[in-house]
Design a protein around this motif. Sequence first.
Motif, short mmCIF file in Angstrom:
data_model
loop_
_atom_site.label_atom_id
_atom_site.label_comp_id
_atom_site.label_asym_id
_atom_site.label_seq_id
_atom_site.Cartn_x
_atom_site.Cartn_y
_atom_site.Cartn_z
N SER A 188 14.64 -25.65 3.81
CA SER A 188 13.20 -25.41 3.89
C SER A 188 12.86 -23.97 3.50
CB SER A 188 12.70 -25.71 5.30
OG SER A 188 11.36 -25.31 5.47
N LEU A 189 13.59 -23.02 4.06
CA LEU A 189 13.32 -21.62 3.76
C LEU A 189 13.61 -21.29 2.30
CD1 LEU A 189 14.79 -20.07 7.01
CD2 LEU A 189 12.41 -19.92 6.29
N ALA A 190 14.69 -21.83 1.77
CA ALA A 190 15.04 -21.57 0.38
C ALA A 190 14.02 -22.19 -0.57
CB ALA A 190 16.44 -22.12 0.08
N ALA A 191 13.54 -23.39 -0.24
CA ALA A 191 12.61 -24.09 -1.13
C ALA A 191 11.29 -23.36 -1.26
CB ALA A 191 12.37 -25.50 -0.60
N MET A 192 10.83 -22.69 -0.21
CA MET A 192 9.49 -22.11 -0.23
C MET A 192 9.47 -20.66 -0.68
SD MET A 192 7.61 -24.60 0.39
CE MET A 192 6.10 -23.65 0.33
N PHE A 193 10.60 -20.11 -1.12
CA PHE A 193 10.61 -18.72 -1.54
C PHE A 193 9.77 -18.51 -2.81
CE2 PHE A 193 12.31 -15.18 -4.02
CZ PHE A 193 12.18 -14.15 -3.12
N VAL A 194 10.08 -19.24 -3.86
CA VAL A 194 9.35 -19.07 -5.13
C VAL A 194 7.88 -19.48 -4.99
CG1 VAL A 194 9.22 -19.76 -7.55
CG2 VAL A 194 11.44 -19.25 -6.51
N PRO A 195 7.56 -20.62 -4.36
CA PRO A 195 6.14 -20.96 -4.19
C PRO A 195 5.35 -19.90 -3.41
CG PRO A 195 7.49 -22.89 -3.79
CD PRO A 195 8.42 -21.73 -3.91
N SER A 196 5.97 -19.32 -2.40
CA SER A 196 5.28 -18.27 -1.65
C SER A 196 5.05 -17.04 -2.52
CB SER A 196 6.10 -17.89 -0.41
OG SER A 196 6.21 -18.98 0.48
N ASP B 212 20.81 -27.26 0.88
CA ASP B 212 20.88 -28.40 -0.04
C ASP B 212 20.10 -28.00 -1.30
OD1 ASP B 212 20.59 -30.77 -1.47
OD2 ASP B 212 20.43 -32.01 0.33
N VAL B 213 20.82 -27.51 -2.30
CA VAL B 213 20.18 -26.93 -3.48
C VAL B 213 19.31 -27.95 -4.23
CG1 VAL B 213 20.55 -25.75 -5.69
CG2 VAL B 213 21.93 -25.15 -3.68
N PRO B 214 19.78 -29.18 -4.51
CA PRO B 214 18.90 -30.13 -5.21
C PRO B 214 17.60 -30.43 -4.46
CG PRO B 214 21.18 -30.88 -5.27
CD PRO B 214 21.13 -29.73 -4.32
N ALA B 215 17.70 -30.61 -3.15
CA ALA B 215 16.49 -30.89 -2.37
C ALA B 215 15.54 -29.69 -2.40
CB ALA B 215 16.85 -31.24 -0.93
N ALA B 216 16.08 -28.49 -2.26
CA ALA B 216 15.25 -27.29 -2.29
C ALA B 216 14.56 -27.15 -3.65
CB ALA B 216 16.09 -26.06 -1.99
#
Length: 303
Positions: free
Chosen positions: A232-240, A114-118
Amino acid sequence: MMALSSALLMRSRSALSSSIKRGFSTPTPPPPPPPPPPPPPDGYARADALALPVGLVAGLFGSVVGVGGGVLIVPALTSCQGVAQKVVSGTSLVAVLATSAISTTQYVRTDAVDVPAAAIVAATAVLSAPAGARATTVLSQSALKKCLGAFLCAAAPLVPAKHYWFRQKSQGEGGAAEQRQPMDASRVALLAATGGIAGFASGLLGIGGGTVVSPVLALFTDLPQVSAVATSLAAMFVPSAVALATHHQLGNVRPRMGAVLAVGTAAGAFVGARCAINAPDGALEGAFGGGMAFLGLRTLLKS
């Protein structure tokens, strides 16, 4: 009389000579001290040796349940004597990035993200992740271990509970096709707050943040399990990645360990993402949650 005097004189001289010789003779040296005990094994060398198998397991399970794998890597490697938790927290983010990148690539092919949520989760997590990384310079080793142990114990029940929530939603909908909710203000606020918490935890503890994001997506959105894991995995790539860069500036990254972890987690994540797509929902959640609880309690007891 003269003979007696000579004998006494000779005896006196002999006794005096023996006494002088004893006074000037070298004393017997004391026995040498016992050899020192062998030095304890290098904790970092042991952690480097464990990095590959730990990374494989973390990548496999992490990609299936929607976390970066740091929740297994950090407590496992900090159990090695002499290893600073802030170094493992910073270095484990290399593995988190590998898990996120490989798994997200697999999930994007099935249109599970879900791209917008990520994007909303990532936007606030990017802001809070550096703050979490810098907090490792303020907290002591003991305090960091307590934070990690408490976090693992608190988050462990969420992993198997997520499977229960998905099953309840599936039964309630009677197998109807999933329709994603509109992005209203309340949903945006929830995702933004979740991202802020997950980003700080990622920077502080060296985890991907999916332990926070994935259960929230399961409980408060209509996403199916695979989509929640993928998002969840997609959302945390850049922050990590931002947290990793901050840790690198602080000197908390061990390149050799990070490279080995990245290889292990990438291999495990490649297999795990395929298993998550083809396996029944929640197949490995119970084992993963139990492992988190065990590691959390162990970390608390040793802190």
